[in-house]
Design a protein around this motif. Structure first.
Motif, short mmCIF file in Angstrom:
data_model
loop_
_atom_site.label_atom_id
_atom_site.label_comp_id
_atom_site.label_asym_id
_atom_site.label_seq_id
_atom_site.Cartn_x
_atom_site.Cartn_y
_atom_site.Cartn_z
N VAL A 33 0.90 -1.26 -0.20
CA VAL A 33 -0.06 0.00 0.04
C VAL A 33 0.93 1.45 0.07
N ILE A 34 0.72 2.07 -1.09
CA ILE A 34 1.57 3.35 -1.07
C ILE A 34 0.62 4.68 -0.53
N GLY A 35 1.05 4.99 0.51
CA GLY A 35 0.37 6.12 1.08
C GLY A 35 -0.37 5.88 2.56
N THR A 36 -0.15 6.86 3.45
CA THR A 36 -0.71 6.35 4.84
C THR A 36 -1.82 7.40 5.19
N GLY A 37 -2.57 7.91 4.16
CA GLY A 37 -3.62 8.70 4.54
C GLY A 37 -4.67 7.86 5.01
N ALA A 38 -5.91 8.57 5.00
CA ALA A 38 -7.24 7.67 5.47
C ALA A 38 -7.48 6.44 4.54
N LEU A 39 -7.42 6.44 3.44
CA LEU A 39 -7.46 5.12 2.35
C LEU A 39 -6.34 4.41 2.73
N GLY A 40 -5.03 4.82 2.58
CA GLY A 40 -4.11 3.82 2.81
C GLY A 40 -4.19 3.03 3.73
N LEU A 41 -4.31 3.96 5.10
CA LEU A 41 -4.55 3.21 6.17
C LEU A 41 -5.49 2.40 6.34
N ALA A 42 -6.61 2.59 5.86
CA ALA A 42 -7.71 1.59 6.01
C ALA A 42 -7.59 0.35 5.33
N LEU A 43 -6.75 0.57 4.18
CA LEU A 43 -6.71 -0.72 3.22
C LEU A 43 -5.67 -1.54 3.95
N CYS A 44 -4.65 -0.76 4.65
CA CYS A 44 -3.87 -1.60 5.37
C CYS A 44 -4.49 -2.60 6.53
N GLY A 45 -5.30 -2.02 7.18
CA GLY A 45 -5.94 -2.60 8.29
C GLY A 45 -6.73 -3.87 7.72
N GLU A 46 -7.70 -3.39 6.76
CA GLU A 46 -8.57 -4.37 6.37
C GLU A 46 -8.15 -5.62 5.81
N LEU A 47 -6.95 -5.13 5.09
CA LEU A 47 -6.26 -6.27 4.07
C LEU A 47 -5.58 -7.01 4.99
N ALA A 48 -4.79 -6.55 6.12
CA ALA A 48 -4.10 -7.36 7.16
C ALA A 48 -5.03 -8.20 8.00
N ARG A 49 -6.15 -7.80 7.89
CA ARG A 49 -7.06 -8.57 8.96
C ARG A 49 -7.62 -9.53 8.26
N CYS A 50 -7.64 -9.43 6.95
CA CYS A 50 -8.15 -10.59 6.03
C CYS A 50 -7.21 -11.73 5.70
N GLY A 51 -5.88 -11.16 5.85
CA GLY A 51 -4.97 -12.43 6.02
C GLY A 51 -3.68 -12.10 5.08
N CYS A 52 -3.83 -10.80 4.42
CA CYS A 52 -2.79 -10.57 3.46
C CYS A 52 -1.29 -10.09 4.10
N ILE A 53 -0.41 -10.22 3.54
CA ILE A 53 0.66 -9.73 4.36
C ILE A 53 1.25 -8.42 3.76
N ASP A 60 6.93 10.30 3.63
CA ASP A 60 7.36 11.14 5.14
C ASP A 60 7.40 10.27 6.12
N GLU A 61 8.66 9.98 6.99
CA GLU A 61 9.00 9.19 7.88
C GLU A 61 8.15 9.37 9.27
N ARG A 62 7.82 10.40 9.36
CA ARG A 62 6.75 10.81 10.60
C ARG A 62 5.68 10.02 10.18
N ASN A 63 4.91 9.69 9.00
CA ASN A 63 3.68 9.24 9.08
C ASN A 63 3.94 7.86 8.95
N LEU A 64 5.12 7.15 8.74
CA LEU A 64 5.53 5.64 8.91
C LEU A 64 5.59 5.64 10.21
N GLN A 65 6.10 6.27 11.16
CA GLN A 65 6.36 6.33 12.61
C GLN A 65 4.90 6.14 13.14
N GLN A 66 3.88 6.68 12.80
CA GLN A 66 2.37 6.70 13.26
C GLN A 66 1.66 5.59 12.70
N VAL A 67 1.96 5.02 11.84
CA VAL A 67 1.29 3.67 11.31
C VAL A 67 0.66 2.78 12.07
#
Length: 128
Positions: A33-53, A60-67
């Motif tokens: 997932v490229i981007g840690t805004g609202a959509l990127g973060l939602a995709l990360c969480g949902e796909l990880a919960r579904c079983g994806c790696i 922006d390193e600050r955004n990554l530190q908050q993921v």
């Protein structure tokens, strides 16, 4: 009929296209997932919960530190709203280099700002 989340439908499509069975076990799809805004973060969480790696990239390193903190807050909110039944564990790997995030990905989601100049620059750097 039971409600099916859009992310579950996406996951099923990814599994149908990219999931592999090796030695009788199904390998989880690798997603970037490229981007840690609202959509990127939602995709990360949902796909990880579904079983994806899931690997996520942001320039922006600050955004990554908050993921991980933001994903935890998102999970708590989903539980409070009754949209997530359990406090299940999942993993999202934050990457500070685009090439590391997409290198082994079966599927890539681009979820950055809607600015064509920025998107073109990203794609050019990715294709190098």
């Amino acid at each position: 009929p039971p409600m099916v989340s859009p992310s579950h439908v996406i996951y099923q499509n990814i599994m149908a296209s990219y999931g592999e069975t090796i030695g009788g076990e199904t390998r989880s799809p690798k997603v970037a997932v490229i981007g840690t805004g609202a959509l990127g973060l939602a995709l990360c969480g949902e796909l990880a919960r579904c079983g994806c790696i899931v690997r996520v990239y942001d320039q922006d390193e600050r955004n990554l530190q908050q993921v991980h903190h933001r994903l935890e807050e998102q999970r708590k909110q989903l539980i409070e709203e009754g949209l997530l039944a359990t406090f299940e564990s999942f993993s999202v790997i934050a990457e500070s280099h685009l090439s590391c995030a997409v290198m082994e990905a079966d599927f890539v989601f681009e979820a950055i700002t809607e600015d064509l100049i920025i998107k073109n620059t990203l794609m050019k750097s990715w294709l190098r």
